[in-house]
Design a protein around this motif. Structure first.
Motif, PDB file in Angstrom:
ATOM      1  N   UNK A  48       0.830  -1.206   0.000  1.00  0.00           N
ATOM      2  CA  UNK A  48       0.000   0.000   0.000  1.00  0.00           C
ATOM      3  C   UNK A  48       0.864   1.257   0.000  1.00  0.00           C
ATOM      4  N   UNK A  49       1.948   1.246   0.747  1.00  0.00           N
ATOM      5  CA  UNK A  49       2.841   2.402   0.781  1.00  0.00           C
ATOM      6  C   UNK A  49       3.500   2.617  -0.581  1.00  0.00           C
ATOM      7  N   UNK A  50       3.897   1.547  -1.224  1.00  0.00           N
ATOM      8  CA  UNK A  50       4.506   1.674  -2.556  1.00  0.00           C
ATOM      9  C   UNK A  50       3.487   2.228  -3.557  1.00  0.00           C
ATOM     10  N   UNK A  51       2.239   1.780  -3.463  1.00  0.00           N
ATOM     11  CA  UNK A  51       1.196   2.284  -4.368  1.00  0.00           C
ATOM     12  C   UNK A  51       0.935   3.769  -4.113  1.00  0.00           C
ATOM     13  N   UNK A  52       0.946   4.166  -2.848  1.00  0.00           N
ATOM     14  CA  UNK A  52       0.722   5.581  -2.518  1.00  0.00           C
ATOM     15  C   UNK A  52       1.856   6.451  -3.052  1.00  0.00           C
ATOM     16  N   UNK A  53       3.097   5.984  -2.918  1.00  0.00           N
ATOM     17  CA  UNK A  53       4.236   6.746  -3.415  1.00  0.00           C
ATOM     18  C   UNK A  53       4.196   6.853  -4.940  1.00  0.00           C
ATOM     19  N   UNK A  54       3.806   5.769  -5.613  1.00  0.00           N
ATOM     20  CA  UNK A  54       3.711   5.817  -7.077  1.00  0.00           C
ATOM     21  C   UNK A  54       2.627   6.793  -7.513  1.00  0.00           C
ATOM     22  N   UNK A  55       1.526   6.829  -6.787  1.00  0.00           N
ATOM     23  CA  UNK A  55       0.446   7.763  -7.119  1.00  0.00           C
ATOM     24  C   UNK A  55       0.881   9.203  -6.881  1.00  0.00           C
ATOM     25  N   UNK A  69       3.914  10.305  -7.172  1.00  0.00           N
ATOM     26  CA  UNK A  69       4.840  10.673  -8.243  1.00  0.00           C
ATOM     27  C   UNK A  69       4.085  11.027  -9.528  1.00  0.00           C
ATOM     28  N   UNK A  70       3.022  10.285  -9.798  1.00  0.00           N
ATOM     29  CA  UNK A  70       2.239  10.567 -11.006  1.00  0.00           C
ATOM     30  C   UNK A  70       1.404  11.833 -10.863  1.00  0.00           C
ATOM     31  N   UNK A  71       0.796  12.020  -9.732  1.00  0.00           N
ATOM     32  CA  UNK A  71      -0.062  13.188  -9.481  1.00  0.00           C
ATOM     33  C   UNK A  71       0.435  13.917  -8.237  1.00  0.00           C
ATOM     34  N   UNK A  72       1.437  14.774  -8.370  1.00  0.00           N
ATOM     35  CA  UNK A  72       1.933  15.462  -7.178  1.00  0.00           C
ATOM     36  C   UNK A  72       0.855  16.403  -6.630  1.00  0.00           C
ATOM     37  N   UNK A  73       0.688  16.447  -5.321  1.00  0.00           N
ATOM     38  CA  UNK A  73      -0.330  17.324  -4.733  1.00  0.00           C
ATOM     39  C   UNK A  73       0.092  18.785  -4.864  1.00  0.00           C
ATOM     40  N   UNK A  74      -0.905  19.627  -5.117  1.00  0.00           N
ATOM     41  CA  UNK A  74      -0.631  21.059  -5.240  1.00  0.00           C
ATOM     42  C   UNK A  74      -0.565  21.666  -3.844  1.00  0.00           C
ATOM     43  N   UNK A  75       0.468  22.451  -3.618  1.00  0.00           N
ATOM     44  CA  UNK A  75       0.643  23.088  -2.319  1.00  0.00           C
ATOM     45  C   UNK A  75       0.028  24.476  -2.381  1.00  0.00           C
TER      46      UNK A  75
END
Length: 197
Positions: free
Chosen positions: A129-136, A138-144
């Motif tokens: 789950x952590x690897x999937x979250x990190x991959x997501x 990387x693909x969709x970086x959150x806007x700050x």
């Protein structure tokens, strides 16, 4: 009088134990002699002498209990058990029954640079789950989005920051003021009263 009864009871039990041990030794010797005589014969001769069918010709549903007798040599018993295990689908498919059925010590079977998601004590699910979250991410970086803090929130934060060290110092001082008193050792006291005889 009870001492004599105990002696004779013990003696009788000892004689009975000796007789049982001698009888067991004679039976063991007879079995060994029979096994030695059977070892000299071929499997076909032994099966003919014991009136047993050929274990390789047995199928599912046949009676294998005759091969479990003491008179049957171990090598024939094992042959019959192998046929039984192959004929029964529950016993033949041991993939899920034997956890350590394969030889994992063979270095030729080891895959180079093998990696696993399993972690001892944590399992695999959290890691995946952590690897999937990190991959997501990387693909969709959150806007700050930077928001200007309100004045009340800034004052509240500074008030908490000021009060926390004071409370911490007070608790540390209170703990230092308490003195630790070691418990005194306990001792038992005995008094012996002498009676006049």
């Amino acid at each position: 009088m009870s001492g004599r009864v105990d002696f004779w009871a013990r003696r009788k039990a000892g004689v009975q134990a000796e007789e049982k041990a001698a009888q067991a030794a004679l039976e063991q010797q007879a079995v060994q002699e029979q096994q030695a005589a059977l070892d000299e014969k071929s499997d076909a001769e032994i099966l003919a002498d014991l009136n047993l069918p050929d274990p390789d010709l047995l199928t599912a549903g046949d009676d294998f209990s005759a091969f479990m007798a003491k008179a049957v040599p171990d090598r024939i018993r094992r042959r019959a058990l192998r046929v039984l295990w192959r004929s029964n689908p529950v016993l033949a498919n041991v993939d899920s029954l034997v956890d350590y059925g394969e030889d994992f010590t063979d270095s030729a079977m080891v895959v180079e640079n093998m990696q696993t998601a399993y972690q001892v004590g944590k399992g695999m699910l959290k890691h995946i789950e952590e690897m999937a979250r990190q991959a997501e991410e990387r693909e969709n970086p959150p806007e700050v989005i930077e928001e200007e803090p309100e004045e009340d929130a800034v004052l509240a934060d500074t008030a908490i920051d000021v009060e926390e060290p004071v409370a911490y110092v007070e608790t540390q001082q209170a703990e230092a003021d308490e003195t630790v008193i070691a418990p005194s050792p306990r001792r038992m006291k005995f008094t012996i009263e002498e009676s006049a005889a």
